[in-house]
Design a protein around this motif. Structure first.
Motif, mmCIF file in Angstrom:
data_model
loop_
_atom_site.group_PDB
_atom_site.id
_atom_site.type_symbol
_atom_site.label_atom_id
_atom_site.label_comp_id
_atom_site.label_asym_id
_atom_site.label_seq_id
_atom_site.Cartn_x
_atom_site.Cartn_y
_atom_site.Cartn_z
ATOM 1 N N VAL A 377 0.818 -1.445 -0.249
ATOM 2 C CA VAL A 377 -0.066 -0.320 -0.128
ATOM 3 C C VAL A 377 0.815 0.775 -0.080
ATOM 4 O O VAL A 377 0.754 2.397 -1.139
ATOM 5 N N VAL A 378 1.819 1.110 0.997
ATOM 6 C CA VAL A 378 2.849 2.456 1.242
ATOM 7 C C VAL A 378 4.596 1.672 0.189
ATOM 8 O O VAL A 378 4.371 1.063 1.149
ATOM 9 N N GLY A 379 4.861 2.574 -0.511
ATOM 10 C CA GLY A 379 6.323 2.602 -0.546
ATOM 11 C C GLY A 379 6.843 2.972 -1.866
ATOM 12 O O GLY A 379 5.758 4.224 -2.377
ATOM 13 N N PRO A 380 7.744 3.405 -2.296
ATOM 14 C CA PRO A 380 8.540 4.178 -3.453
ATOM 15 C C PRO A 380 7.495 3.946 -4.355
ATOM 16 O O PRO A 380 7.072 1.911 -5.159
ATOM 17 N N ARG A 381 6.794 4.135 -5.997
ATOM 18 C CA ARG A 381 5.727 4.512 -6.710
ATOM 19 C C ARG A 381 6.888 4.092 -7.743
ATOM 20 O O ARG A 381 7.438 3.894 -8.441
ATOM 21 N N THR A 409 0.597 4.811 -3.054
ATOM 22 C CA THR A 409 1.022 6.002 -2.154
ATOM 23 C C THR A 409 2.810 6.151 -1.762
ATOM 24 O O THR A 409 3.191 4.727 -0.953
ATOM 25 N N GLY A 410 3.414 6.547 -1.963
ATOM 26 C CA GLY A 410 4.870 7.066 -0.747
ATOM 27 C C GLY A 410 5.260 8.188 -0.654
ATOM 28 O O GLY A 410 4.479 8.998 -1.007
ATOM 29 N N TRP A 411 6.651 8.355 0.087
ATOM 30 C CA TRP A 411 7.003 9.984 0.591
ATOM 31 C C TRP A 411 7.304 10.603 -0.250
ATOM 32 O O TRP A 411 6.798 11.383 0.131
ATOM 33 N N ALA A 412 7.440 10.018 -1.169
ATOM 34 C CA ALA A 412 7.799 11.266 -2.151
ATOM 35 C C ALA A 412 6.788 12.037 -2.861
ATOM 36 O O ALA A 412 6.652 13.307 -2.864
ATOM 37 N N TYR A 437 12.667 7.318 2.986
ATOM 38 C CA TYR A 437 11.807 6.385 3.021
ATOM 39 C C TYR A 437 11.943 4.860 3.619
ATOM 40 O O TYR A 437 11.619 4.586 4.583
ATOM 41 N N LEU A 438 12.984 4.472 2.926
ATOM 42 C CA LEU A 438 13.784 2.735 3.237
ATOM 43 C C LEU A 438 14.268 3.002 4.788
ATOM 44 O O LEU A 438 13.922 1.577 5.599
ATOM 45 N N ARG A 439 15.203 4.513 4.895
ATOM 46 C CA ARG A 439 15.267 4.645 5.761
ATOM 47 C C ARG A 439 14.874 4.520 7.293
ATOM 48 O O ARG A 439 15.025 3.766 8.613
ATOM 49 N N ASN A 440 13.683 5.181 7.871
ATOM 50 C CA ASN A 440 13.015 5.557 8.114
ATOM 51 C C ASN A 440 11.148 4.729 8.916
ATOM 52 O O ASN A 440 11.019 5.180 9.381
ATOM 53 N N TRP A 441 11.715 3.990 7.913
ATOM 54 C CA TRP A 441 10.204 3.085 7.388
ATOM 55 C C TRP A 441 9.256 2.814 9.325
ATOM 56 O O TRP A 441 10.544 2.308 10.365
ATOM 57 N N SER A 442 9.370 2.784 9.292
ATOM 58 C CA SER A 442 8.185 1.718 10.851
ATOM 59 C C SER A 442 6.697 2.363 10.174
ATOM 60 O O SER A 442 5.569 2.791 9.419
ATOM 61 N N LEU A 443 5.650 1.390 11.004
ATOM 62 C CA LEU A 443 4.757 1.656 10.689
ATOM 63 C C LEU A 443 3.683 2.620 10.764
ATOM 64 O O LEU A 443 3.216 2.898 9.718
ATOM 65 N N ARG A 444 3.743 3.403 11.374
ATOM 66 C CA ARG A 444 3.577 4.544 12.172
ATOM 67 C C ARG A 444 3.409 5.629 10.664
ATOM 68 O O ARG A 444 2.798 5.740 10.442
ATOM 69 N N PHE A 445 4.835 5.373 10.060
ATOM 70 C CA PHE A 445 4.962 6.235 9.153
ATOM 71 C C PHE A 445 4.371 5.501 7.955
ATOM 72 O O PHE A 445 3.770 6.714 7.385
ATOM 73 N N ASP A 446 4.269 4.930 7.633
ATOM 74 C CA ASP A 446 3.127 4.603 6.451
ATOM 75 C C ASP A 446 1.935 4.700 6.786
ATOM 76 O O ASP A 446 1.745 5.220 5.628
ATOM 77 N N LYS A 452 -2.105 11.915 4.750
ATOM 78 C CA LYS A 452 -1.310 12.903 4.230
ATOM 79 C C LYS A 452 -1.541 12.645 2.701
ATOM 80 O O LYS A 452 -2.039 13.952 1.775
ATOM 81 N N THR A 453 -1.467 11.416 2.596
ATOM 82 C CA THR A 453 -1.930 10.909 0.841
ATOM 83 C C THR A 453 -3.537 11.606 0.294
ATOM 84 O O THR A 453 -3.459 12.066 -0.351
#
Length: 464
Positions: A377-381, A409-412, A437-446, A452-453
């Motif tokens: 669901v969340v990750g790099p497009r 959807t993703g952080w970018a 996103y890869l460096r800082n991943w957490s479930l809460r970040f997702d 935000k999306t």
């Protein structure tokens, strides 16, 4: 936030010190404290449902996180984004269990409004108060760095920028002149390497970080042998840290220690958490949007000749090709060696397709890809294979984004990088966010990205 030259905090210091305990406990302590204060303000008696709410809130906010940026605006955004995620989950839980009536609505409203203000004040005061408190209680530890080179300087910057570590940086030891060591600050160079042992013995030094180049192995071994006669803890910060670390961590192969320089965040238990959250979110969302998807499919078919869905090859996990689904928004369904990105007023885009692209509704079939295990669901497009082959030659580290499954959807995307990437600089910016996103991943970040999306889709006009 995503500078490539940062020393990874997990490798900088991983012990659960009193300062680290305060850092991870501050968010749940403030949130629970404000709930108690709000209940007391409106004279609401403490009951079992309050205790259950406190346990749930603790689970959602522990461990606390340090601010991503020192700027006031970034701190406010981070706190509000995290708090909106918590409130959204609590609202969903309250609606599903029908427990809203158990609480005084005034208490919940006051708590929801006052908590982010209290969190902001706590995070602003912590960097000022914590070092002084630790120093007064004798819990602050003193550190020196052997090596005033680039790695040592970056390590010193991290020690200064992370007060919750409870470490006071005293200075460098380096055989070069003061003007060449320690970022050109002579006051921070305490002496040469030969003077390090005597300094540690005569001063209260708790931590020694060795940041000498790997080529200096004989000098490092000699220094380690001399430091055995001290009680200081010794850490090695090798010059691999000048590279861009992604999910860096220490590990062992048998009895041999190894350092992970670039690894997926979805390792071990994290992989299970990510997959379970993907399945639950995708299944729930597909059930809720199935009528919308049927209506969109009918609109696509009525708007122009061709299939409602089309498939396109993308790179997935570990750079393997996958097939993803989208609602057709153009009069063509390109998937060859050369794919032309959609541009503003692109004649290939149908009127209904333009609406779907602007609102990102054309991406809804990709929740099926999530259930298939091809996407998250969340990750790099995911980019078209043709675009990947082009940009991997132009942008350093481009393929690292494929250490995880691509996302809907993703952080970018929630930071304004949706739609056409018509320049290499735009794509570089997108890749920087993907790696962050890869460096800082957490479930809460997702969950934060998902919330935000929704707002980005409602107001953003970059997609066309």
């Amino acid at each position: 936030m995503f500078a490539a030259d940062n020393i990874h905090p997990r490798l900088l210091h991983s012990q659960l010190t009193p300062a680290a305990l305060m850092r991870i406990a501050i968010d749940p302590a403030v949130v629970i404290g404000m709930l108690l204060i709000s209940a007391r303000t409106f004279d609401e008696p403490f009951a079992s449902h309050h205790l259950i709410l406190m346990v749930i809130v603790f689970a959602l906010t522990f461990p606390g996180t340090s601010p991503r940026s020192a700027s006031l605006s970034s701190l406010v955004r981070d706190i509000l984004a995290n708090w909106v995620v918590v409130i959204a989950l609590l609202l969903l839980l309250g609606w599903a269990t029908r427990t809203f009536s158990l609480f005084d609505q005034r208490v919940l409203l006051a708590w929801a409004i006052a908590t982010p203000v209290a969190l902001f004040l706590a995070h602003r005061l912590m960097p000022v108060v914590l070092p002084r408190l630790l120093a007064a209680e004798g819990m602050q530890r003193v550190a020196v760095i052997a090596g005033g080179n680039e790695v040592g300087s970056k390590l010193a910057e991290q020690l200064r920028a992370l007060p919750f570590l409870g470490i006071r940086f005293a200075g460098f030891f380096d055989d070069r002149g003061p003007e060449r060591a320690g970022n050109g600050s002579p006051n921070e160079v305490l002496g040469n390497l030969g003077q390090l042992v005597d300094y540690v013995k005569s001063h209260r030094v708790d931590l020694i970080y060795i940041a000498l180049p790997m080529a200096s192995q004989p000098r490092i071994l000699r220094l380690l042998d001399e430091l055995r006669d001290t009680t200081a803890s010794i850490y090695f910060a090798p010059d691999i840290f000048v590279s861009d670390l992604v999910q860096a961590r220490l590990d062992t192969i048998g009895d041999m220690p190894v350092v992970a320089v670039c690894e997926t965040p979805f390792y071990g238990a994290n992989a299970l958490v990510k997959r379970v959250s993907d399945i639950v979110l995708a299944a729930v969302i597909l059930v809720l949007i199935s009528p919308v998807m049927l209506a969109i499919a009918a609109g696509v078919k009525l708007g122009s000749a061709g299939p409602a869905l089309f498939t396109q090859r993308r790179y997935g996990l570990d750079g393997r090709e996958i097939v993803v689904y989208k609602f057709r928004t153009m009069t063509v369904t390109e998937d060859g060696n050369a794919v032309t990105q959609a541009t503003r007023n692109d004649p290939r885009v149908t009127p209904f397709g333009a609406y779907l692209r602007r609102t990102s509704l054309d991406e809804l079939p990709q929740f099926i890809n999530v259930l298939q295990g091809r996407m998250s669901v969340v990750g790099p497009r995911p980019h078209a294979v043709a675009h990947n082959e082009m940009y991997r030659k132009l942008i350093k580290g481009y393929m690292i984004r494929h250490k995880v499954k691509p996302g809907i959807t993703g952080w970018a995307q929630v930071n304004g990088l949706r739609g056409e990437t018509d320049t290499v600089d735009k794509m570089k910016a997108r890749i920087e966010y993907d790696l962050a996103y890869l460096r800082n991943w957490s479930l809460r970040f997702d969950l934060q990205i998902l919330v935000k999306t929704v707002f980005v889709v409602l107001k953003d006009h970059n997609a066309y």
